[in-house]
Design a protein around this motif. Structure first.
Motif, PDB file in Angstrom:
ATOM      1  N   PHE A 140      24.562  10.848   6.514  1.00 25.52           N
ATOM      2  CA  PHE A 140      23.482  11.355   7.526  1.00 25.52           C
ATOM      3  C   PHE A 140      22.208  11.388   6.649  1.00 25.52           C
ATOM      4  CE2 PHE A 140      26.946  13.439  10.124  1.00 25.52           C
ATOM      5  CZ  PHE A 140      27.075  12.076  10.994  1.00 25.52           C
TER       6      PHE A 140
ATOM      7  N   GLY B 274      29.143  15.170   5.980  1.00 22.21           N
ATOM      8  CA  GLY B 274      28.381  14.042   6.725  1.00 22.21           C
ATOM      9  C   GLY B 274      27.295  13.688   5.745  1.00 22.21           C
TER      10      GLY B 274
ATOM     11  N   TYR C 248      28.476  12.249  17.097  1.00 24.24           N
ATOM     12  CA  TYR C 248      29.165  12.052  15.879  1.00 24.24           C
ATOM     13  C   TYR C 248      30.723  12.225  15.957  1.00 24.24           C
ATOM     14  CZ  TYR C 248      24.326  13.663  14.692  1.00 24.24           C
ATOM     15  OH  TYR C 248      22.892  13.661  14.389  1.00 24.24           O
ATOM     16  N   ASP C 249      31.523  12.744  14.761  1.00 20.40           N
ATOM     17  CA  ASP C 249      32.776  13.040  14.871  1.00 20.40           C
ATOM     18  C   ASP C 249      32.953  14.289  15.342  1.00 20.40           C
ATOM     19  OD1 ASP C 249      33.010  14.192  12.379  1.00 20.40           O
ATOM     20  OD2 ASP C 249      32.275  12.601  11.690  1.00 20.40           O
TER      21      ASP C 249
ATOM     22  N   ARG D 188      18.830   9.688  12.131  1.00 25.22           N
ATOM     23  CA  ARG D 188      20.006  10.709  12.681  1.00 25.22           C
ATOM     24  C   ARG D 188      19.616  11.919  12.487  1.00 25.22           C
ATOM     25  NH1 ARG D 188      24.613   7.687  14.019  1.00 25.22           N
ATOM     26  NH2 ARG D 188      25.329   9.519  14.974  1.00 25.22           N
TER      27      ARG D 188
END
Length: 495
Positions: A56, A53, A109-110, A62
């Motif tokens: 980010f 990630g 998020y995912d 975030r």
């Protein structure tokens, strides 16, 4: 630098929350041991974020939101544990907050990133719950962590998008069942060989299940706050914005009906193309509905709204026409902010032209410059600069935004074809896609050539189906002949 400061702040805050009782009682060795554990876990989390990630790291809002969720849930858990004391409810508070963390992360998020972060939170929550009553400094053990992990895994793998108001309730119910089964098994393992009251065992597991279900209900009520904090829009919110009764869409349909019809078509083309490469089709469709709302201010200057009237650009210079055409992007962004459109939808307004060239007016300006001297000598003054006839940008930063840009360009080009066949549509779509690619419009989004090829195939199929040929209706023998039509003057089309 800011990321390092955030990491240090996270370590200090987590240590203070987890070691709250030890700090009050002056047991600084325990505080030091917890500090070491938090540092190692935080280093592992930092590496996880860096590998899975890293985007980010450049989005500080975030990052701070992620850290804030961790600390708020840990602090709430610690307060609940201290308030409950030796109650049977004490461990179940940890399960409830773990489910809340999992749902929040998978919404914001995912799924892969969410399960990693939620599992990390479950470890911190196990430390926050602390030792079992009467066991000194012995922690709740792996049983509590497994119970939390059951709820975390169920939420992360069953919640991909929220399209209905029942989705969170369904996920919460499934998490409660998984937590109940795991907690029941763990309780039996903890007291292996010892006779236990069945009612007490089921009640202990039921506390965890109830906490997990209540955690999902809490998210249901806090969903708008979560969307605003993380600057996202769930599928349920996007469906609300796709309603034709939304003020902006209603205004677009009333004042610029041609643009409204064009946006609906772009929405269906973009949705199919996004789903063909595994992107968010709903986001593309709703974003397409709003991408041209800036045309509301001057609808008659755009060809789809002329309705057979003479083009207003005939009375303007190419430079002035270019300013009006390019201005619809800025106008659209201002209208989106005025009507409170989510930022995830505003990106399509800002980027659907990127930094492309307004070719018709640029070529018109070049021709006017070259024809400025009828004697054939070198024209006076400098030729028009290409950069003056480009949109201000920015260029698309997501795959969905790139799909909207390409859909908008190919729809106008295919609409101008005299004879629409699949082969001709494929050629037009491919040429425009390659032109955008070579112009650098896709440089800031992670779109691959394989995905671009899939997008082209989907768009060609959708456009050929929409602009298919029709069989002419037979004309009766006694029908009057149609009046002669004047030859049409080619009109300027926005590109």
């Amino acid at each position: 630098m800011l990321s390092i400061l955030c990491w240090l702040g996270f370590v200090a805050a987590c240590t203070a929350i987890l070691a709250f009782e030890s700090i009050n009682e002056g047991r600084y060795r325990v505080v030091g041991a917890l500090f070491v554990v938090v540092v190692f876990l935080s280093v592992g989390a930092a590496f996880y974020v860096y590998h899975y990630g890293n985007r980010f790291l450049y989005n500080h809002a975030r990052t701070l939101s992620l850290i804030g969720v961790f600390l708020v849930l840990l602090a709430a858990l610690k307060v609940a544990v201290l308030s409950s004391g030796a109650s049977r409810w004490t461990p179940s508070w940890g399960t409830g907050t773990a489910v809340v963390a999992a749902i929040v992360f998978v919404i914001a998020y995912d799924q892969r990133f969410a399960i990693g972060m939620a599992t990390l939170y479950a470890i911190f929550a196990s430390l926050a719950v602390g030792p079992r009553p009467g066991d000194g400094f012995q922690l709740q053990g792996i049983g509590l962590f497994l119970t939390m992990a059951a709820g975390v895994a169920t939420c992360c793998f069953s919640l991909k998008e929220i399209r209905t108001r029942m989705k969170l309730l369904e996920v919460s119910a499934m998490a409660a069942v998984a937590v109940f089964c795991m907690a029941l098994s763990v309780v039996y393992l903890n007291f292996l060989g010892e006779p236990q009251d069945l009612v007490s065992v089921v009640a202990a597991a039921g506390h965890h299940a109830l906490a997990a279900f209540l955690g999902g209900l809490l998210i249901q009520s806090l969903l708008p706050l979560i969307e605003k904090t993380f600057r996202i829009a769930t599928s349920m919110t996007l469906l609300d914005y796709s309603d034709a009764n939304q003020p902006l869409l209603k205004k677009l349909a009333m004042e610029a009906p041609g643009t409204f019809s064009h946006s609906l078509l772009i929405g269906s083309i973009a949705e199919a193309a996004a789903e063909a490469i595994g992107c968010n089709g709903l986001l593309c469709r709703v974003g397409a509905y709003y991408h041209d709302i800036g045309k509301i201010n001057k609808p008659k200057y755009f060809v789809e709204n002329e309705m057979g009237s003479a083009s207003k650009h005939k009375e303007l210079s190419p430079a002035m026409s270019q300013l009006i055409i390019v201005g619809h992007v800025k106008d659209g962004v201002e209208m989106a902010k005025e009507y409170g459109l989510p930022s995830v939808l505003r990106q399509f307004i800002e980027t659907h032209h990127g930094t492309t060239l307004v070719e018709p007016f640029y070529h018109q300006a070049m021709k006017k410059h070259e024809d400025s001297d009828p004697t054939g000598k070198r024209p006076k003054g400098a030729p028009p600069c290409e950069s003056e006839f480009r949109y201000a940008g920015p260029r698309p930063k997501t795959k969905e935004a790139a799909i909207i840009m390409l859909s908008d360009a190919v729809e106008g080009a295919v609409r101008s074809l005299a004879d629409v066949t699949l082969a001709k549509v494929e050629i037009v779509v491919h040429n425009i896609a390659m032109k955008r690619l070579q112009d650098g419009q896709f440089d800031e989004c992670d779109l691959t050539l394989r995905e671009l090829s899939g997008i082209e195939a989907s768009m060609s199929k959708s456009l050929a189906a929409h602009y298919h040929g029709r069989i002419a209706y037979p004309t009766p023998a006694d029908a009057p002949l149609p009046p002669p039509t004047k030859p049409q003057v080619p009109r300027m089309v926005e590109t």
